[in-house]
Design a protein around this motif. Structure first.
Motif, PDB file in Angstrom:
ATOM      1  N   LYS A 294       0.831  -1.194   0.000  1.00 46.89           N
ATOM      2  CA  LYS A 294       0.000   0.000   0.000  1.00 46.89           C
ATOM      3  C   LYS A 294       0.870   1.250   0.000  1.00 46.89           C
ATOM      4  N   GLY A 295       0.325   2.333  -0.502  1.00 46.91           N
ATOM      5  CA  GLY A 295       0.986   3.615  -0.414  1.00 46.91           C
ATOM      6  C   GLY A 295       0.481   4.375   0.793  1.00 46.91           C
ATOM      7  N   GLN A 296       1.221   5.390   1.191  1.00 47.66           N
ATOM      8  CA  GLN A 296       0.861   6.131   2.394  1.00 47.66           C
ATOM      9  C   GLN A 296       1.362   7.566   2.258  1.00 47.66           C
ATOM     10  N   ARG A 297       0.513   8.524   2.643  1.00 41.99           N
ATOM     11  CA  ARG A 297       0.887   9.944   2.549  1.00 41.99           C
ATOM     12  C   ARG A 297       0.584  10.607   3.881  1.00 41.99           C
ATOM     13  N   LEU A 298       1.577  11.229   4.458  1.00 36.97           N
ATOM     14  CA  LEU A 298       1.416  11.900   5.741  1.00 36.97           C
ATOM     15  C   LEU A 298       0.817  13.282   5.509  1.00 36.97           C
ATOM     16  N   LEU A 299      -0.378  13.495   6.032  1.00 34.71           N
ATOM     17  CA  LEU A 299      -1.074  14.763   5.848  1.00 34.71           C
ATOM     18  C   LEU A 299      -0.749  15.764   6.946  1.00 34.71           C
TER      19      LEU A 299
ATOM     20  N   LEU B  60       6.943  12.687  32.429  1.00 29.39           N
ATOM     21  CA  LEU B  60       7.250  12.932  31.025  1.00 29.39           C
ATOM     22  C   LEU B  60       6.073  12.432  30.205  1.00 29.39           C
ATOM     23  N   SER B  61       5.546  13.276  29.334  1.00 35.44           N
ATOM     24  CA  SER B  61       4.452  12.902  28.446  1.00 35.44           C
ATOM     25  C   SER B  61       4.870  13.170  26.997  1.00 35.44           C
ATOM     26  N   VAL B  62       4.727  12.143  26.150  1.00 36.08           N
ATOM     27  CA  VAL B  62       5.029  12.269  24.728  1.00 36.08           C
ATOM     28  C   VAL B  62       3.754  11.937  23.967  1.00 36.08           C
ATOM     29  N   MET B  63       3.182  12.941  23.314  1.00 39.91           N
ATOM     30  CA  MET B  63       1.939  12.771  22.563  1.00 39.91           C
ATOM     31  C   MET B  63       2.225  12.916  21.069  1.00 39.91           C
ATOM     32  N   SER B  64       1.955  11.862  20.315  1.00 41.34           N
ATOM     33  CA  SER B  64       2.139  11.861  18.872  1.00 41.34           C
ATOM     34  C   SER B  64       0.767  11.833  18.212  1.00 41.34           C
ATOM     35  N   ARG B  65       0.517  12.784  17.305  1.00 39.43           N
ATOM     36  CA  ARG B  65      -0.752  12.835  16.572  1.00 39.43           C
ATOM     37  C   ARG B  65      -0.465  12.851  15.075  1.00 39.43           C
ATOM     38  N   SER B  66      -1.093  11.919  14.358  1.00 40.84           N
ATOM     39  CA  SER B  66      -0.848  11.770  12.925  1.00 40.84           C
ATOM     40  C   SER B  66      -2.164  11.759  12.165  1.00 40.84           C
ATOM     41  N   GLN B  67      -2.116  12.316  10.966  1.00 42.61           N
ATOM     42  CA  GLN B  67      -3.206  12.155  10.008  1.00 42.61           C
ATOM     43  C   GLN B  67      -2.579  11.639   8.713  1.00 42.61           C
ATOM     44  N   VAL B  68      -3.036  10.466   8.276  1.00 44.07           N
ATOM     45  CA  VAL B  68      -2.377   9.758   7.184  1.00 44.07           C
ATOM     46  C   VAL B  68      -3.412   9.308   6.161  1.00 44.07           C
TER      47      VAL B  68
END
Length: 307
Positions: free
Chosen positions: A47-52, A88-96
């Protein structure tokens, strides 16, 4: 849900540490930003993937943040906290945007090379540069090359069998013969223990499949990422109830490219899956890893949500 068209996936992944006493300082790396680009689109079954959109929020504010790419093309964030901190808090948010597989026909109709011919074609020849894919052919920290793994391949890999069909059969057998049991292993559990007990979690199943494929001379890489999970009928989706996931990507020759297999769920990854990183095994792509000076015992909590 239709998985034959492109889908927009949103992922939130929070890792939080609460320390018994103030940590004096810490240095961390995290591999949480989803991949994109040409390497994601190789192959008929890939599959292809594009990070928005991507945001990484670290609390308390770090003293330094640097971003780089490792040798596998993964995005790595390095950060330091050079002052006392209780948590320590690490928050990662992605739209793909995830595209579907380009090949949707029966695997038996796919003209892939035999696994044996493919393996032989990747042998090193003096005077020729080694193919880039060959780096995933050798043993790694969590995936040794063992006779027990080579023996396990024998039911599925006979000399003339096409590589895609053989790997698919192997995926099915691991899913059938191994039991998913949360907490039954740790990241340091040896692969032979997993083979003996036939129990583990997604990273164990991925390591076993990688070990079998590499033991017969094929190139296979560990994939970290996320998978969309659907709640039971009539139930709302629980925020933070998802988890990181791991599966396998196999090099099937230049015409087909990399093909993904998920032995935990017995399926080829589709638009429900978001790829974060690839490596030789889990040790290359941990979500977060670092060194803390002081702090005593840390209480860890992780919350992942995929939409």
């Amino acid at each position: 849900m239709n998985h034959d068209s492109s889908q927009i996936r949103e992922v939130s992944h929070e890792t939080r540490y609460e320390y018994d006493s103030p940590a004096e300082c810490s240095q961390q790396i995290c591999i949480l930003q989803p991949q994109e680009g040409p390497t994601m689109a190789q192959g008929l079954l890939r599959k292809g993937q594009r990070l928005l959109d991507y945001k990484l929020q670290i609390q308390p504010n770090p003293s330094m943040v640097q971003t780089s790419c490792d040798s596998f093309g993964n995005v790595v964030h390095h950060f330091e906290m050079n002052y006392p901190h209780d948590s320590l808090s690490v928050m990662s948010r992605s739209q793909v945007e995830v595209s579907p597989m380009l090949y949707n026909g029966p695997l038996d109709d796919l003209a892939s090379p035999s696994w044996f011919a493919l393996s032989q074609s990747m042998n090193y020849l003096a005077g020729q540069a080694a193919a880039l894919e060959s780096q995933f052919r050798f043993e790694s920290r969590h995936v040794p090359i063992l006779n027990a793994l080579r023996d396990y391949s024998m039911l599925d890999f006979w000399p003339d069998r096409p590589v895609v069909q053989a790997a698919y059969a192997l995926m099915q057998r691991i899913h059938r013969e191994f039991t998913y049991e949360s907490g039954s292993t740790s990241i340091d559990t040896p692969i032979l223990t997993v083979m003996d007990t036939r129990k583990g979690v997604c990273q164990d199943f991925a390591h076993v499949m990688l070990g079998v494929l590499r033991a017969i001379g094929l190139s296979a890489r560990y994939v970290s990422g996320y998978m969309l999970t659907d709640p039971p009928p009539g139930q709302p989706k629980l925020m933070g109830a998802d988890a990181s996931h791991a599966w396998v990507s196999l090099w099937c020759g230049a015409e087909i490219g990399w093909v993904d297999f998920d032995p935990t769920n017995n399926q080829l990854p589709d638009t429900r899956y978001v790829t974060v990183a690839v490596g030789r095994d889990y040790a290359d792509v941990p979500p977060i890893r670092g060194v803390v000076h002081g702090g005593g015992t840390a209480k860890l909590s992780v919350a992942v949500t995929v939409f």
